[in-house]
Structure formats: C-alpha cells, structure tokens
Design an enzyme around this catalytic site. Structure first.
Site: not given
Ligand SMILES: *[C@@H]1O[C@H](CO)[C@@H](O)[C@H](O)[C@H]1NC(C)=O
Ligand SMILES: *[C@@H]1O[C@H](CO)[C@@H](O)[C@H](O)[C@H]1NC(C)=O
Ligand SMILES: *[C@@H]1O[C@H](CO)[C@@H](O)[C@H](O)[C@H]1NC(C)=O
Length: 347
Positions: A24, A301, A304
């Site tokens: 991610s 978040d 990240h």
C-alpha cells in the site's frame, strides 16, 4: 508508415521508464476492483491528490509518485489495472495494498496481488512492450535503462505479529526466511531484464498508530518487538543487495534505508496523531473529515504517512543526505549509471 503521433516533450525524464512493485505504500489503484478489504478508494483518501480518490493510501502522493517526479516524469505512472498500451513505455505501477513477499500474505483480507504475481504481470507487460516496439533487442536494451523500485515486507511482519510471535519461527528465523524469498523475487526481476533496482528497507512500522493500538507498547513510544524484528530484516537485506550485485552480471541493486529517515528534523517533530479518524482496521473512516493541515502530521491514517512525509522520504532516497540513507547508490546516481558498459552490442 504511420506518422500521426505528436509527442509533446514536457522535459525529458532521466530514465525512460520506472516500474514499481510493493504494497500500500506503492499501490495507485490496483486493488480497487479486487474483492479485498485492503482498499483506500474512498474519501478522505486523495484529498490533496490532483485526481482525488485513486486508491492511494494517503492524502496525496505516495513515495513512489514523488520519486517519479524527482526523476522528471511529467505524469503519474499508471496502475497495472488501468494502464493503456500508450502508457506502458514509461512504466507501470504493480503495487497492491495488503500484499507481501510471501504469496499468502494478505489473503486474510481477500484478494491481493503478491510480489511474485506482480512480477509475473511485469513479464506480461514486457511482452506487450516488445510487440508495440516491434523489436525485441531494442526492448531489452530499453528496459535495462529503467528504474525499478520494490517496497515489500511490511505486511509479512504485520501477519507475523497478528499470529502472535511464536515458536514456529523466531524473529531471526523469520527474517532469514523472508530474505530468502525476497532474494528469489529480486533475481526473477533481474532475469526479466531489470538492472537498476532500488529496494526499500522497512520503516519503523512499530511506531504506526494502528500497531500501537493493536499490540500495545508497555509504556514505550513504539511497539519495540515489531521494530526489533524489522531491524533484523533490514540488517539482512543490505548484505543481500551486495550479494546480488556481486553475483549477477551488470546488476545495480541499491538499498534504501527508510528507517534512517524517521529521526530527521524535517519530520521527527510532526504530530504522530493520525490525520483522519480511524476505522477499527486502522484505515480512514469513509467520508470522514481529516485534519486541516496535512503537512503537520506524520501519519494520514493508522499506517500510512502523509504526502508531506512521503515527499521527504522520496527526497532522501533520491539525494542521500548521509551515507546511511542509501547504499551503494541513491536513486539520482542509480539513474545516471550506464547499463551498457561491458556489453558488445552487435548492430
Ligand atoms: C503459532 O501460530 C499459529 C498461527 O496463528 C498457531 O496456529 C499456533 O498454534 C501457534 N503456536 C504456538 C506454539 O503458539
Ligand atoms: C504542504 O506541503 C506541500 C509540499 O510538500 C506544499 O506544496 C503545500 O503548499 C503545503 N501546504 C500547506 C498548507 O502548507
Ligand atoms: C539504516 O538506518 C538505521 C537507523 O538509523 C541504522 O541503524 C543502520 O545502520 C542503517 N543501515 C545502513 C546499511 O546504513
């Protein structure tokens, strides 16, 4: 002959293409259409990104977007899921949120594309590229000049700690096991013609707010067992890079030491409170309102970093500020290396 294409040169990138692999931290939308929980394709993700929501797990640019900009690419590199034939010559982003070095990592979240499958997709893209260029020898030379960035392993560590660190593998054995698999994947990428390959070490993932909530810290600022386990991995990754450079003809792998960037004054003083309200999984609550100034927080978040931090990490990867940032090359030097040295090209 077809002379219809008008190419507008907005400034030449330093290398003809860049291919991106990982999780991610890299994903630019490959998971959007997959049946998986590992997605960031809803607001407030993308709030500062020119195209808004794309699947990037941050407010704006990812670290690899920022690296591509530093290399002079005028456009964002498209995700494999939507890349058109006209786009693939300047690179493809294969990143898949939730994926890891091991094939099974992330499967508890549904379908994710493991590092191995990302490289298989790259093989398919190379066939498409050779057909487009109608010249295999040209394509082989072309792809040697490109930069490849690989950032994987974080989710393998999350999985290891979710299952409870237990007697199946000690942290040292687990690091050795992952490094062996990583070595195989990186050799596979080399066999597909990659020569200039930047491999990212893992960051201090035990400091991410979601891991702190999940695992607890016993009063320490971060989850020390997780950071210590990751350190064992990084300590094996750097010598692996040296080994690959010694063993593989004309290989130019480099290790980017993400862990070394956390203490930099540019980012160390940022708030560690996540910018968006968190769901129980540590992602942003859909359609929630994030913090007003995203340049003042480290995490967007629970996992990240914000674009601000991603840009900083990219700038240190590109232009090392210390010999510990990158070895043996930072990405600006990797870009300048001549991959034809030592080759006798018969024309
Ligand atoms: C180790 O973890 C696995 C996977 O969660 C679990 O099935 C197994 O029982 C654990 N072993 C010990 C000794 O805790
Ligand atoms: C945040 O930082 C970016 C560069 O990373 C800059 O372009 C932008 O203007 C900054 N925003 C604020 C509100 O300071
Ligand atoms: C990477 O950074 C860490 C943290 O600063 C440091 O301890 C380590 O020695 C660095 N690794 C290399 C290979 O420079």
């Amino acid at each position: 002959m077809h002379f219809g294409t008008v190419i507008v040169v907005v400034g030449e990138p330093q290398v003809p293409c860049i291919f991106m692999f990982g999780d991610s931290f890299v994903d630019a939308g490959n998971n959007n259409e997959l049946l998986t929980l590992a997605k960031a394709n809803y607001p407030p993700y993308g709030i500062d990104f020119p195209q808004g929501v794309t699947g990037r797990a941050t407010n704006g640019l990812t670290i690899v977007d920022a690296i591509a900009q530093l290399l002079g690419f005028p456009n964002f590199i498209p995700p494999y899921a939507t890349a058109t034939s006209a786009q693939i010559a300047s690179g493809v982003n294969y990143g898949s949120a939730g994926s890891g070095i091991q094939d099974q990592t992330g499967s508890n979240q549904g379908m994710v594309i493991s590092l191995r499958n990302q490289i298989l997709r790259h093989a398919e893209i190379l066939v498409r590229l050779a057909l487009l260029k109608r010249n295999i020898r040209f394509t082989k030379q072309y792809i040697k000049k490109c930069i490849y960035v690989v950032d994987s392993g974080t989710n393998d560590y999350f999985a290891y700690f979710r299952n409870g660190v237990n007697s199946t593998y000690t942290p040292d054995q687990y690091a050795a096991y992952l490094i062996k698999q990583y070595s195989d994947r990186l050799k596979f990428l080399y066999q597909l013609g990659a020569r200039k390959i930047a491999v990212f070490g893992l960051g201090l993932i035990g400091c991410s707010p979601a891991e702190i909530t999940l695992l607890g810290t016993n009063g320490a600022p971060c989850v020390e067992p997780l950071n210590n386990a990751v350190k064992l991995f990084n300590e094996r990754l750097e010598p692996l890079i040296d080994t690959l450079n010694n063993e593989l003809y004309n290989a130019r792998f480099t290790f980017i030491n993400i862990s070394n960037f956390y203490a930099a004054p540019d980012v160390s003083g940022l708030s560690k409170v996540p910018c968006c309200p968190l769901s129980p999984k540590g992602l942003c609550v859909p359609y929630s309102t994030p913090c007003p100034d995203r340049n003042l927080t480290f995490y967007y978040d629970g996992f990240h970093p914000t674009e601000f931090v991603n840009r900083f990490h990219a700038s240190r990867s590109y232009n090392a500020a210390s010999p510990m940032d990158a070895s043996p090359y930072d990405i600006s030097h990797l870009a300048q290396l001549n991959q034809d040295v030592g080759y006798h090209i018969v024309l």
